[in-house]
Design a protein around this motif. Structure first.
Motif, PDB file in Angstrom:
ATOM      1  N   UNK A  52       0.845  -1.203   0.000  1.00 13.79           N
ATOM      2  CA  UNK A  52       0.000   0.000   0.000  1.00 13.79           C
ATOM      3  C   UNK A  52       0.880   1.252   0.000  1.00 13.79           C
ATOM      4  N   UNK A  53       1.956   1.204   0.760  1.00 14.44           N
ATOM      5  CA  UNK A  53       2.890   2.332   0.799  1.00 14.44           C
ATOM      6  C   UNK A  53       3.567   2.492  -0.555  1.00 14.44           C
ATOM      7  N   UNK A  54       3.989   1.373  -1.142  1.00 12.65           N
ATOM      8  CA  UNK A  54       4.636   1.414  -2.450  1.00 12.65           C
ATOM      9  C   UNK A  54       3.703   1.992  -3.509  1.00 12.65           C
ATOM     10  N   UNK A  55       2.449   1.590  -3.463  1.00 13.24           N
ATOM     11  CA  UNK A  55       1.454   2.078  -4.429  1.00 13.24           C
ATOM     12  C   UNK A  55       1.292   3.593  -4.298  1.00 13.24           C
ATOM     13  N   UNK A  56       1.263   4.067  -3.059  1.00 14.55           N
ATOM     14  CA  UNK A  56       1.105   5.505  -2.838  1.00 14.55           C
ATOM     15  C   UNK A  56       2.355   6.272  -3.271  1.00 14.55           C
ATOM     16  N   UNK A  57       3.520   5.669  -3.081  1.00 15.40           N
ATOM     17  CA  UNK A  57       4.759   6.304  -3.541  1.00 15.40           C
ATOM     18  C   UNK A  57       4.731   6.482  -5.058  1.00 15.40           C
ATOM     19  N   UNK A  58       4.289   5.445  -5.771  1.00 11.84           N
ATOM     20  CA  UNK A  58       4.203   5.543  -7.229  1.00 11.84           C
ATOM     21  C   UNK A  58       3.220   6.638  -7.651  1.00 11.84           C
ATOM     22  N   UNK A  59       2.100   6.730  -6.947  1.00  9.48           N
ATOM     23  CA  UNK A  59       1.105   7.760  -7.273  1.00  9.48           C
ATOM     24  C   UNK A  59       1.661   9.155  -7.011  1.00  9.48           C
ATOM     25  N   UNK A  60       2.397   9.289  -5.915  1.00  6.15           N
ATOM     26  CA  UNK A  60       2.998  10.581  -5.595  1.00  6.15           C
ATOM     27  C   UNK A  60       4.075  10.951  -6.611  1.00  6.15           C
ATOM     28  N   UNK A  61       4.827   9.951  -7.065  1.00  6.79           N
ATOM     29  CA  UNK A  61       5.849  10.202  -8.084  1.00  6.79           C
ATOM     30  C   UNK A  61       5.204  10.696  -9.375  1.00  6.79           C
ATOM     31  N   UNK A  62       4.067  10.116  -9.731  1.00  2.00           N
ATOM     32  CA  UNK A  62       3.346  10.574 -10.923  1.00  2.00           C
ATOM     33  C   UNK A  62       2.881  12.018 -10.748  1.00  2.00           C
ATOM     34  N   UNK A  63       2.375  12.327  -9.571  1.00  2.00           N
ATOM     35  CA  UNK A  63       1.863  13.678  -9.297  1.00  2.00           C
ATOM     36  C   UNK A  63       2.971  14.720  -9.410  1.00  2.00           C
ATOM     37  N   UNK A  64       4.140  14.404  -8.872  1.00  2.00           N
ATOM     38  CA  UNK A  64       5.223  15.393  -8.837  1.00  2.00           C
ATOM     39  C   UNK A  64       6.003  15.475 -10.145  1.00  2.00           C
ATOM     40  N   UNK A  65       5.812  14.502 -11.026  1.00  2.00           N
ATOM     41  CA  UNK A  65       6.616  14.494 -12.255  1.00  2.00           C
ATOM     42  C   UNK A  65       5.847  14.900 -13.503  1.00  2.00           C
ATOM     43  N   UNK A  66       4.513  14.973 -13.410  1.00  2.00           N
ATOM     44  CA  UNK A  66       3.739  15.247 -14.627  1.00  2.00           C
ATOM     45  C   UNK A  66       3.263  16.691 -14.738  1.00  2.00           C
ATOM     46  N   UNK A  67       3.829  17.573 -13.919  1.00  2.41           N
ATOM     47  CA  UNK A  67       3.469  18.984 -14.015  1.00  2.41           C
ATOM     48  C   UNK A  67       2.246  19.387 -13.224  1.00  2.41           C
ATOM     49  N   UNK A  68       1.698  18.470 -12.425  1.00  2.00           N
ATOM     50  CA  UNK A  68       0.480  18.780 -11.671  1.00  2.00           C
ATOM     51  C   UNK A  68       0.689  19.911 -10.675  1.00  2.00           C
ATOM     52  N   UNK A  69       1.895  20.022 -10.137  1.00  4.45           N
ATOM     53  CA  UNK A  69       2.130  21.042  -9.114  1.00  4.45           C
ATOM     54  C   UNK A  69       2.038  22.453  -9.676  1.00  4.45           C
ATOM     55  N   UNK A  70       2.292  22.596 -10.966  1.00  5.13           N
ATOM     56  CA  UNK A  70       2.223  23.921 -11.574  1.00  5.13           C
ATOM     57  C   UNK A  70       0.809  24.482 -11.527  1.00  5.13           C
ATOM     58  N   UNK A  71      -0.173  23.594 -11.675  1.00  3.63           N
ATOM     59  CA  UNK A  71      -1.567  24.041 -11.688  1.00  3.63           C
ATOM     60  C   UNK A  71      -2.306  23.741 -10.389  1.00  3.63           C
ATOM     61  N   UNK A 177      13.152  14.486  -3.671  1.00  5.94           N
ATOM     62  CA  UNK A 177      12.824  13.742  -2.456  1.00  5.94           C
ATOM     63  C   UNK A 177      11.958  12.527  -2.767  1.00  5.94           C
ATOM     64  N   UNK A 178      10.988  12.705  -3.653  1.00  7.26           N
ATOM     65  CA  UNK A 178      10.101  11.591  -4.004  1.00  7.26           C
ATOM     66  C   UNK A 178      10.871  10.516  -4.765  1.00  7.26           C
ATOM     67  N   UNK A 179      11.788  10.927  -5.618  1.00  7.95           N
ATOM     68  CA  UNK A 179      12.587   9.952  -6.358  1.00  7.95           C
ATOM     69  C   UNK A 179      13.468   9.143  -5.407  1.00  7.95           C
ATOM     70  N   UNK A 180      14.022   9.818  -4.413  1.00  5.94           N
ATOM     71  CA  UNK A 180      14.827   9.115  -3.408  1.00  5.94           C
ATOM     72  C   UNK A 180      13.975   8.110  -2.639  1.00  5.94           C
ATOM     73  N   UNK A 181      12.772   8.525  -2.314  1.00  5.44           N
ATOM     74  CA  UNK A 181      11.845   7.641  -1.606  1.00  5.44           C
ATOM     75  C   UNK A 181      11.485   6.435  -2.466  1.00  5.44           C
ATOM     76  N   UNK A 182      11.250   6.683  -3.731  1.00  2.94           N
ATOM     77  CA  UNK A 182      10.883   5.591  -4.646  1.00  2.94           C
ATOM     78  C   UNK A 182      12.032   4.596  -4.802  1.00  2.94           C
ATOM     79  N   UNK A 183      13.247   5.094  -4.896  1.00  3.76           N
ATOM     80  CA  UNK A 183      14.405   4.207  -5.019  1.00  3.76           C
ATOM     81  C   UNK A 183      14.583   3.354  -3.763  1.00  3.76           C
TER      82      UNK A 183
END
Length: 213
Positions: A52-71, A177-183
């Motif tokens: 469950x933690x791994x799944x959430x990490x992947x979702x967070x990585x998608x959020x931070x890498x696809x430009x969502x934070x800009x909007x 930080x998220x990439x480090x967490x994912x690794x």
């Protein structure tokens, strides 16, 4: 001390505490001998909490890498309750990993991954590691990866807290930080069989789909 310095100081202290509580390095005798136990086994149900933690990490990585934070701004804790919601304690996350490692069952033998000459020398010198040493080395390594994940979560929460209070969005820092967490999560999952990882992932994915449907 400005707010960022204070925040950095806070999670630097957390890092030191995590480091102080980390397990000792894997057994020197087992590591030097290149000894590894047979792949341990645990029912997949014990892997689900960590997945469950791994799944959430992947979702967070998608959020931070696809430009969502800009909007959309910073990732909302309500969307990532395990990682970003302070009501989810670090000890709760630790238990998710320990649920799996505590259920592992090891065999009564190990594989010695060294050349024949070295093996004979170790036998003559009565220097072969015990089965217990090889198992301890395996568990210590898993715990080191677990502690790294927990430290990453603490760092990420501290950074988000600082950015929220400062009304800024540092996309580059958050992505790092998220990439480090994912690794770190990848390293923890690596010793687990691909089949078990897939089954646990599908269980978590199905449960999340039911929640959103």
């Amino acid at each position: 001390m400005n707010q960022r310095d204070k925040s950095v100081s806070e999670y630097s202290t957390k890092k030191r505490k995590a480091k102080d509580s980390a397990p000792p390095p894997p057994s020197a005798a087992a590591a030097a001998a290149g000894a590894s136990p047979p792949p341990p086994f645990a029912p997949v149900k014990f892997l689900v909490p960590a997945m469950r933690i791994s799944y959430e990490i992947d979702s967070l990585a998608d959020f931070t890498s696809n430009g969502s934070m800009s909007s959309l701004g910073l990732p909302p804790p309500s969307s990532f309750p395990l990682l970003l919601d302070s009501r989810t304690s670090i000890s709760t996350l630790r238990r998710a990993f320990d649920t799996y490692t505590g259920a592992l069952q090891f065999g009564e033998s190990y594989t010695l991954n060294i050349e024949s000459g070295k093996r004979k020398e170790m036998i003559r010198n009565d220097a072969l590691p015990s089965v217990k040493q090889t198992i301890t080395a395996d568990l210590d390594l898993r715990d080191l990866y677990r502690n790294d994940i927990l430290t990453c979560v603490q760092d990420l929460r501290a950074e988000l807290d600082y950015e929220q209070r400062s009304d800024i969005v540092d996309e580059k820092e958050l992505r790092a930080l998220v990439e480090r967490l994912r690794n770190s999560m990848t390293n923890w999952l690596l010793p687990i069989s691909e089949e078990d990882r897939k089954v646990a992932f599908e269980i978590v994915k199905a449960a999340r789909s039911d929640m959103t449907s």
